[in-house]
Design a protein around this motif. Sequence first.
Motif, PDB file in Angstrom:
ATOM      1  N   ASN A 174      -5.208   7.024   5.918  1.00 28.69           N
ATOM      2  CA  ASN A 174      -5.426   5.692   5.339  1.00 28.69           C
ATOM      3  C   ASN A 174      -6.539   5.694   4.305  1.00 28.69           C
ATOM      4  O   ASN A 174      -6.591   4.846   3.437  1.00 28.69           O
ATOM      5  CB  ASN A 174      -5.756   4.683   6.433  1.00 28.69           C
ATOM      6  N   ASN A 192       0.815  -7.176   4.218  1.00 29.93           N
ATOM      7  CA  ASN A 192       1.090  -5.823   3.730  1.00 29.93           C
ATOM      8  C   ASN A 192       2.354  -5.211   4.332  1.00 29.93           C
ATOM      9  O   ASN A 192       2.528  -5.194   5.556  1.00 29.93           O
ATOM     10  CB  ASN A 192      -0.106  -4.928   4.076  1.00 29.93           C
ATOM     11  N   SER A 229      -2.057  -6.322   7.612  1.00 34.43           N
ATOM     12  CA  SER A 229      -0.865  -5.481   7.519  1.00 34.43           C
ATOM     13  C   SER A 229       0.131  -5.832   8.614  1.00 34.43           C
ATOM     14  O   SER A 229      -0.258  -6.180   9.735  1.00 34.43           O
ATOM     15  CB  SER A 229      -1.250  -3.997   7.626  1.00 34.43           C
ATOM     16  N   HIS A 273       0.861  -1.186   0.000  1.00 35.34           N
ATOM     17  CA  HIS A 273       0.000   0.000   0.000  1.00 35.34           C
ATOM     18  C   HIS A 273       0.895   1.233   0.000  1.00 35.34           C
ATOM     19  O   HIS A 273       1.625   1.474   0.958  1.00 35.34           O
ATOM     20  CB  HIS A 273      -0.904   0.025   1.237  1.00 35.34           C
ATOM     21  N   GLU A 304      -9.632  -8.328   8.979  1.00 41.18           N
ATOM     22  CA  GLU A 304      -8.313  -7.859   8.531  1.00 41.18           C
ATOM     23  C   GLU A 304      -7.260  -8.114   9.605  1.00 41.18           C
ATOM     24  O   GLU A 304      -6.230  -7.461   9.658  1.00 41.18           O
ATOM     25  CB  GLU A 304      -8.379  -6.370   8.155  1.00 41.18           C
ATOM     26  N   TRP A 307      -2.839   0.241   6.908  1.00 34.97           N
ATOM     27  CA  TRP A 307      -2.477  -0.244   5.574  1.00 34.97           C
ATOM     28  C   TRP A 307      -1.379   0.618   4.957  1.00 34.97           C
ATOM     29  O   TRP A 307      -0.542   0.145   4.207  1.00 34.97           O
ATOM     30  CB  TRP A 307      -3.697  -0.246   4.647  1.00 34.97           C
TER      31      TRP A 307
END
Length: 453
Positions: free
Chosen positions: A37, A291, A253, A27, A208, A258
């Motif tokens: 973000n 990430n 992440s 990202h 996530e 991110w």
Amino acid sequence: PPPTPVGPVPNARQIEWYHREMIAFFHFGMNTFAEVNEGDGTASPHLFNPTALNCNQWTSVLKSAGISTAIFVAKHADGFCNWPTAHTNYSVKNSPWKDGKGDVVREFANACQDSGIKAGIYLGPHDRHDSRYGTPDYSTYYASQLSELLRNYGPVWEIWWDGAGADQITSSFYDRWADTVRTLQPNCVVFGTKNSYRYADCRWMGNESGLSGDPCWSTINPVSIREEESHIAQLNHGEVNGTAYVPAEVDVSIRPSWFYHKEEDTQVKSVADLWNLYFNSVGHNSVLLLNFPPDKRGLISAIDSARAAGLQQLIKATFKTNLATGAVVKSLHPRGGDYKPTNMIDDNERTYYATNDKAVTDTITFNLGQKKTFDVLMLQEVIELGHRTTGWSVDYSSDGKKWVAIPEATNKQSIGYKWLVKFKPVTASSVRLRVDSGKASLAIHTFGIYKQP
Ligand code: IPT
């Protein structure tokens, strides 16, 4: 003859996808410079100005992390494009970086090509900058950008259709976009969400935080998952009798956010955190999409890269030796022929153990010949033959008579591509796998026990 497949089975893209095991996510973009973000799409292109961008540094981080695939965010929901697209002015071409002559997608694709890493692209369906968002004109705009990216940057291994904010992107948008993907890059894996599940090779798994469900089936009922909130459990666990093969890709992440934020340098996941994450994703029949957000220089921080390399060292050290290698293996319902029980410990995924067609249960005993101490176990099914086993447990014994259950490995359900369990070290001279339910005869290519360093 080999066992007949049962239920939905993976396509060639999905088989290849599973074998990547870990994918890196990058990202990077306007949000990196605006220090947010979820930018609202109004930040000036003048803000975008990495001072030392070097995608070869990104790929070298991946090399030491043992990651062979990467997905780059070409456009996030703020709408700013990291490549000089012909279809909007909101891009790197109006930034001071390289006097507007730069192209991050190009640099990413080239670095991947040079280092043998497969390159994928995230092209956010949601767009807060473009006023056409949600209209048929937006569908055309997005399709044009998709074509640009799929035509001009070499093989694109995966395309990522984030569902975040994308509720207005209905099936008819995806009909068109999927057609573009399939025409231009037939081998491209599609990560789908919400209204795109019918085109999806892999699915979002409901959070996530890196936690795939237990069980985690590769199958779902795709049309019923348009509305995510009421289907989080189905996304997270899959559905044992799902009608489509859409396995879980675990996006998480290495940092809380991110995008890169300096103040999160102290909150990078530790190697121990990543180790748990690995067991809850790769070890739960899923692929890990981890990430690494490049910073304002355009580089991945040394902290993140050290942690990722630490994870790889742990993976290598743990799975170096299968302590079941050389065991005497006996089972109750062998199929016979080429499908020998020892195929499970020969470190070759092309050979596998199978039971006869009538036996959906079995007890397989591994006599280790001597006492061994282990704290990790691995099971792998032949995914080409569908999810077969639906209930299993592992026990150990020091005399081959009295068996002790491993609580963490008791009453498990799914196996699939890979199932891992870690537990307090046990010492045993025999281990056994008890399969007590299944949809069809067993087809298992790997049974492994290991000791963490
Ligand atoms: C969430 C989306 O709703 C989902 O479709 C998927 O794209 C996911 O993101 C990817 O992480 S939104 C998020 C804020 C939970």
